[in-house]
Motif scaffolding. Sequence first.
Motif, PDB file in Angstrom:
ATOM      1  N   GLN A 143      25.001  38.858  30.001  1.00  0.00           N
ATOM      2  CA  GLN A 143      25.593  39.785  30.968  1.00  0.00           C
ATOM      3  C   GLN A 143      27.043  39.425  31.292  1.00  0.00           C
ATOM      4  N   VAL A 144      27.893  40.417  31.254  1.00  0.00           N
ATOM      5  CA  VAL A 144      29.283  40.158  31.574  1.00  0.00           C
ATOM      6  C   VAL A 144      29.446  40.024  33.081  1.00  0.00           C
ATOM      7  N   LEU A 145      30.448  39.284  33.467  1.00  0.00           N
ATOM      8  CA  LEU A 145      30.724  39.070  34.878  1.00  0.00           C
ATOM      9  C   LEU A 145      31.627  40.176  35.405  1.00  0.00           C
ATOM     10  N   LEU A 146      31.596  40.362  36.723  1.00  0.00           N
ATOM     11  CA  LEU A 146      32.442  41.378  37.336  1.00  0.00           C
ATOM     12  C   LEU A 146      33.909  41.081  37.024  1.00  0.00           C
ATOM     13  N   LEU A 147      34.261  39.801  37.085  1.00  0.00           N
ATOM     14  CA  LEU A 147      35.608  39.361  36.740  1.00  0.00           C
ATOM     15  C   LEU A 147      35.483  38.409  35.562  1.00  0.00           C
ATOM     16  N   PRO A 148      36.070  38.766  34.407  1.00  0.00           N
ATOM     17  CA  PRO A 148      35.976  37.872  33.245  1.00  0.00           C
ATOM     18  C   PRO A 148      36.433  36.463  33.601  1.00  0.00           C
ATOM     19  N   THR A 149      35.719  35.467  33.081  1.00  0.00           N
ATOM     20  CA  THR A 149      35.985  34.103  33.459  1.00  0.00           C
ATOM     21  C   THR A 149      36.870  33.374  32.457  1.00  0.00           C
ATOM     22  N   LEU A 150      37.757  32.541  32.978  1.00  0.00           N
ATOM     23  CA  LEU A 150      38.599  31.672  32.156  1.00  0.00           C
ATOM     24  C   LEU A 150      38.251  30.206  32.385  1.00  0.00           C
ATOM     25  N   LEU A 151      37.052  29.956  32.882  1.00  0.00           N
ATOM     26  CA  LEU A 151      36.596  28.589  33.078  1.00  0.00           C
ATOM     27  C   LEU A 151      35.818  28.138  31.845  1.00  0.00           C
ATOM     28  N   SER A 152      36.216  27.024  31.277  1.00  0.00           N
ATOM     29  CA  SER A 152      35.594  26.566  30.034  1.00  0.00           C
ATOM     30  C   SER A 152      34.114  26.267  30.190  1.00  0.00           C
ATOM     31  N   ILE A 193      38.328  38.590  26.966  1.00  0.00           N
ATOM     32  CA  ILE A 193      37.967  39.997  26.885  1.00  0.00           C
ATOM     33  C   ILE A 193      36.456  40.076  26.791  1.00  0.00           C
ATOM     34  N   ASP A 194      35.856  41.056  27.454  1.00  0.00           N
ATOM     35  CA  ASP A 194      34.403  41.152  27.396  1.00  0.00           C
ATOM     36  C   ASP A 194      33.964  42.434  26.696  1.00  0.00           C
ATOM     37  N   SER A 195      32.673  42.569  26.524  1.00  0.00           N
ATOM     38  CA  SER A 195      32.134  43.706  25.786  1.00  0.00           C
ATOM     39  C   SER A 195      32.324  45.023  26.523  1.00  0.00           C
ATOM     40  N   ALA A 196      32.641  44.954  27.816  1.00  0.00           N
ATOM     41  CA  ALA A 196      32.930  46.166  28.581  1.00  0.00           C
ATOM     42  C   ALA A 196      34.391  46.557  28.466  1.00  0.00           C
TER      43      ALA A 196
END
Length: 128
Positions: free
Chosen positions: A103-112, A51-54
């Motif tokens: 900065q948050v990404l356009l698509l939240p990342t699940l890459l460690s 989950i991101d800040s947006a």
Amino acid sequence: QVRLVESGGGSVQSGGSLRLSCAASGYSHSSYSMAWFRQAPGKEREGVAVIDSAGKSRYADSVKGRFTISQDTAANTNTLYLQMTTLKPEDTAMYYCAARLGQVLLLPTLLSVHYKYWGQGTQVTVSS
């Protein structure tokens, strides 16, 4: 110094529920992503939910519809949660909280590799 402390792990039977918590401190960034990862013995670490800040969230296919990620940012604290329902034996793993600041990404990342800060983990064991 960023600090992440997980809690809430334990042992449950298949079909049960658990809620994991991650208390985050030591940063003031308004933009960030926070995620849950897990690693079972002999397997690679995998992203579970982010989950991101947006307010955007994303889930691994294996947990969609069963797990829910949320956060509480009230009162200068940031606590990340993972509500896990309908648990399966294959959900057994060490669960880690991770944070990515900036900065948050356009698509939240699940890459460690995209996460710099990690907690120590909390064990979840699901018996059949």
